[in-house]
Write a protein that holds these residues in place. Structure first.
Motif, PDB file in Angstrom:
ATOM      1  N   LYS A 275       0.918  -1.265  -0.038  1.00  0.00           N
ATOM      2  CA  LYS A 275       0.043   0.150   0.157  1.00  0.00           C
ATOM      3  C   LYS A 275       0.727   1.280  -0.135  1.00  0.00           C
ATOM      4  N   THR A 276       1.925   1.114   0.531  1.00  0.00           N
ATOM      5  CA  THR A 276       2.726   2.667   0.628  1.00  0.00           C
ATOM      6  C   THR A 276       3.427   2.628  -0.640  1.00  0.00           C
ATOM      7  N   ALA A 277       4.025   1.745  -1.204  1.00  0.00           N
ATOM      8  CA  ALA A 277       4.473   1.880  -2.634  1.00  0.00           C
ATOM      9  C   ALA A 277       3.521   2.297  -3.644  1.00  0.00           C
ATOM     10  N   MET A 278       2.559   1.863  -3.466  1.00  0.00           N
ATOM     11  CA  MET A 278       1.341   2.339  -4.634  1.00  0.00           C
ATOM     12  C   MET A 278       0.915   3.583  -4.061  1.00  0.00           C
ATOM     13  N   THR A 279       0.842   4.069  -2.983  1.00  0.00           N
ATOM     14  CA  THR A 279       0.645   5.522  -2.608  1.00  0.00           C
ATOM     15  C   THR A 279       1.525   6.360  -2.992  1.00  0.00           C
ATOM     16  N   THR A 280       2.999   5.918  -2.685  1.00  0.00           N
ATOM     17  CA  THR A 280       3.611   7.204  -3.225  1.00  0.00           C
ATOM     18  C   THR A 280       3.967   7.180  -4.691  1.00  0.00           C
ATOM     19  N   GLY A 281       3.802   6.143  -5.204  1.00  0.00           N
ATOM     20  CA  GLY A 281       3.492   6.110  -6.877  1.00  0.00           C
ATOM     21  C   GLY A 281       2.360   7.193  -7.307  1.00  0.00           C
ATOM     22  N   MET A 282       1.179   6.881  -6.479  1.00  0.00           N
ATOM     23  CA  MET A 282       0.055   7.791  -6.946  1.00  0.00           C
ATOM     24  C   MET A 282       0.272   9.021  -6.724  1.00  0.00           C
ATOM     25  N   LEU A 283       0.783   9.492  -5.593  1.00  0.00           N
ATOM     26  CA  LEU A 283       1.100  10.710  -5.183  1.00  0.00           C
ATOM     27  C   LEU A 283       1.950  11.594  -6.176  1.00  0.00           C
ATOM     28  N   ASN A 284       3.239  10.864  -6.440  1.00  0.00           N
ATOM     29  CA  ASN A 284       3.991  11.471  -7.587  1.00  0.00           C
ATOM     30  C   ASN A 284       3.112  11.918  -8.780  1.00  0.00           C
ATOM     31  N   THR A 285       2.154  11.063  -9.205  1.00  0.00           N
ATOM     32  CA  THR A 285       1.317  11.515 -10.576  1.00  0.00           C
ATOM     33  C   THR A 285       0.532  12.592 -10.272  1.00  0.00           C
ATOM     34  N   MET A 286       0.073  12.988  -8.774  1.00  0.00           N
ATOM     35  CA  MET A 286      -0.716  13.974  -8.747  1.00  0.00           C
ATOM     36  C   MET A 286       0.053  15.450  -8.615  1.00  0.00           C
ATOM     37  N   GLU A 287       1.543  15.397  -8.732  1.00  0.00           N
ATOM     38  CA  GLU A 287       2.185  16.641  -8.576  1.00  0.00           C
ATOM     39  C   GLU A 287       2.739  16.956  -9.984  1.00  0.00           C
ATOM     40  N   ALA A 288       3.165  18.246 -10.407  1.00  0.00           N
ATOM     41  CA  ALA A 288       3.722  18.673 -11.529  1.00  0.00           C
ATOM     42  C   ALA A 288       5.196  18.030 -11.526  1.00  0.00           C
ATOM     43  N   GLY A 289       5.947  18.221 -10.403  1.00  0.00           N
ATOM     44  CA  GLY A 289       7.274  18.145 -10.144  1.00  0.00           C
ATOM     45  C   GLY A 289       7.586  16.342 -10.221  1.00  0.00           C
ATOM     46  N   THR A 290       8.675  16.075 -10.969  1.00  0.00           N
ATOM     47  CA  THR A 290       9.086  14.513 -11.055  1.00  0.00           C
ATOM     48  C   THR A 290       9.867  14.547  -9.564  1.00  0.00           C
ATOM     49  N   GLY A 291       9.264  13.280  -9.033  1.00  0.00           N
ATOM     50  CA  GLY A 291       9.856  12.963  -7.781  1.00  0.00           C
ATOM     51  C   GLY A 291       9.456  13.704  -6.539  1.00  0.00           C
ATOM     52  N   PHE A 292       8.353  14.337  -6.676  1.00  0.00           N
ATOM     53  CA  PHE A 292       7.742  15.096  -5.654  1.00  0.00           C
ATOM     54  C   PHE A 292       6.540  14.412  -5.121  1.00  0.00           C
ATOM     55  N   ILE A 293       6.221  14.302  -3.830  1.00  0.00           N
ATOM     56  CA  ILE A 293       4.840  13.882  -3.308  1.00  0.00           C
ATOM     57  C   ILE A 293       4.359  14.990  -2.108  1.00  0.00           C
ATOM     58  N   ASN A 294       3.050  15.100  -2.172  1.00  0.00           N
ATOM     59  CA  ASN A 294       2.445  15.604  -1.176  1.00  0.00           C
ATOM     60  C   ASN A 294       2.222  14.667  -0.016  1.00  0.00           C
ATOM     61  N   MET A 295       2.828  14.717   1.054  1.00  0.00           N
ATOM     62  CA  MET A 295       2.622  13.451   2.100  1.00  0.00           C
ATOM     63  C   MET A 295       1.502  13.848   2.846  1.00  0.00           C
ATOM     64  N   ASN A 296       0.988  14.986   2.945  1.00  0.00           N
ATOM     65  CA  ASN A 296      -0.305  15.335   3.571  1.00  0.00           C
ATOM     66  C   ASN A 296      -1.598  14.440   3.052  1.00  0.00           C
ATOM     67  N   LYS A 297      -1.338  14.119   1.791  1.00  0.00           N
ATOM     68  CA  LYS A 297      -2.199  13.168   1.179  1.00  0.00           C
ATOM     69  C   LYS A 297      -2.273  11.864   1.583  1.00  0.00           C
ATOM     70  N   PHE A 298      -0.992  11.532   2.113  1.00  0.00           N
ATOM     71  CA  PHE A 298      -0.569  10.074   2.254  1.00  0.00           C
ATOM     72  C   PHE A 298      -1.748   9.129   2.727  1.00  0.00           C
ATOM     73  N   LYS A 299      -2.292   9.483   3.863  1.00  0.00           N
ATOM     74  CA  LYS A 299      -3.035   8.620   4.733  1.00  0.00           C
ATOM     75  C   LYS A 299      -4.444   8.353   4.012  1.00  0.00           C
ATOM     76  N   ARG A 300      -4.690   9.441   3.367  1.00  0.00           N
ATOM     77  CA  ARG A 300      -6.231   9.493   2.465  1.00  0.00           C
ATOM     78  C   ARG A 300      -6.144   8.190   1.566  1.00  0.00           C
ATOM     79  N   TYR A 301      -4.974   8.386   0.488  1.00  0.00           N
ATOM     80  CA  TYR A 301      -5.039   7.502  -0.603  1.00  0.00           C
ATOM     81  C   TYR A 301      -4.536   6.121  -0.146  1.00  0.00           C
TER      82      TYR A 301
END
Ligand code: ADP
Length: 310
Positions: A275-301
């Motif tokens: 679940k962690t790996a899939m979430t970080t993958g998804m969070l990356n797709t939701m940001e414009a920058g490559t290799g950036f994730i918004n950890m505030n959204k982590f729990k929800r997804y």
């Protein structure tokens, strides 16, 4: 601490241009330059997950200096082998909804430089508990170079996540010192096996049961928005994802590797790792920058990822 290896890092330059004129002058105002390379994306995401990471690999020249500056600015600890040649620029021209890329191949390493890196790698292993190796090998190094790194980490008992493709990956799988995790996407899996792997459970099962993967603890076949198919400890898992708003999918595989690395390094359960790996993958797709994730959204997804044991 996690060691994130990038053997051929780059400065990634994007040129947004309204209308790209061939054989003419194109002026660019908003140039964006970032330290690029798959392992650097992994390191960036690990830092955003508030885990310790050390970035290593090979770089040189002014471009290499720029990469170090950028990593240091982003609070990413780094210890690269420095060589006398320039590291590479990779240019993406963004025009009329299209992307035209100009990718330098980068330096050609000598066998002495290869040996010097292996020595550095061995000494850095004393500081870390898990290694990620991402991307292609620079010119000059033998295709079994990743296998040589696996031999060294195997002797020290340090697990390796290997996210590569083509011959360097194949070579690494042909020896007794296996990576702990591999994360091919569907295309890389098909390439590796030399057959078109379909996305049905039966064809995915058949593919991951190939003798090439014997002895690898985690085979994570990532499938973009379709989630992933995984073989671990003799069991198969199908992971599905919620619908999300994709902004930029580039680097999501690297973010997935970062999620795998962090969760495995913390000895999480199978379900939490996936679940962690899939979430970080998804969070990356939701940001414009490559290799950036918004950890505030982590729990929800994270809570919306479904792991089904087959
Ligand atoms: P790679 O970047 O290596 O080709 P994938 O495209 O399979 O890897 O993406 C890796 C992971 O990133 C996926 O397993 C998923 O978690 C997430 N991801 C990628 N694309 C999407 C998408 N369109 N929608 C939701 N998640 C995505």
């Amino acid at each position: 601490m996690i060691l994130a290896v990038t053997m051929n890092p780059s400065v990634d330059i994007s040129y947004p241009i309204d209308e790209f004129k061939l054989n003419d002058v194109n002026r660019v105002e908003n140039v964006c330059k970032t330290a690029g390379g798959k392992g650097l994306n992994v390191a960036r995401v690990v830092v955003q997950m508030e885990e310790e990471v050390l970035a290593t690999g090979v770089l040189g020249g002014m471009i290499g200096e720029y990469i170090i500056q950028e990593l240091t600015k982003g609070s990413i600890q780094n210890d690269f082998l420095k060589i006398n040649q320039e590291s590479r620029n990779c240019i993406a021209i963004l025009h009329e909804g299209k992307q035209t890329e100009i990718l330098e191949s980068g330096p050609t390493l000598s066998s002495e430089e290869g040996r010097a890196f292996l020595q550095k790698f061995e000494s850095l292993l004393a500081k870390v508990s898990l290694v990620t190796i991402s991307g292609s090998l620079p010119k000059g190094l033998p295709t079994d170079f990743y296998h040589q790194m696996l031999e060294i980490s195997h002797a020290k008992g340090i697990p390796v996540i290997l996210d590569s493709s083509g011959e360097s990956l194949k070579h690494a799988l042909l020896h007794p010192e296996k990576p702990y995790v591999i994360k091919p996407n569907g295309t890389e899996l098909s390439q590796l096996l030399g057959i078109e792997v379909g996305d049905t459970i039966s064809s995915l099962k058949k593919a991951v049961d190939n003798y090439l993967f014997n002895g690898i603890e985690w085979i994570v076949v990532s499938m973009g928005g379709e989630g992933a198919f995984v073989k671990h400890g003799g069991n198969y898992y199908r992971i599905t994802l919620p619908e999300i708003n994709v902004v930029n999918p580039v680097g999501s595989g690297d973010a997935t590797v970062a999620g795998l690395a962090v969760a495995l390094n913390c000895h999480q359960t199978v379900e939490v790792v996936l679940k962690t790996a899939m979430t970080t993958g998804m969070l990356n797709t939701m940001e414009a920058g490559t290799g950036f994730i918004n950890m505030n959204k982590f729990k929800r997804y994270f809570n919306e990822v479904k792991v089904e044991k087959l």
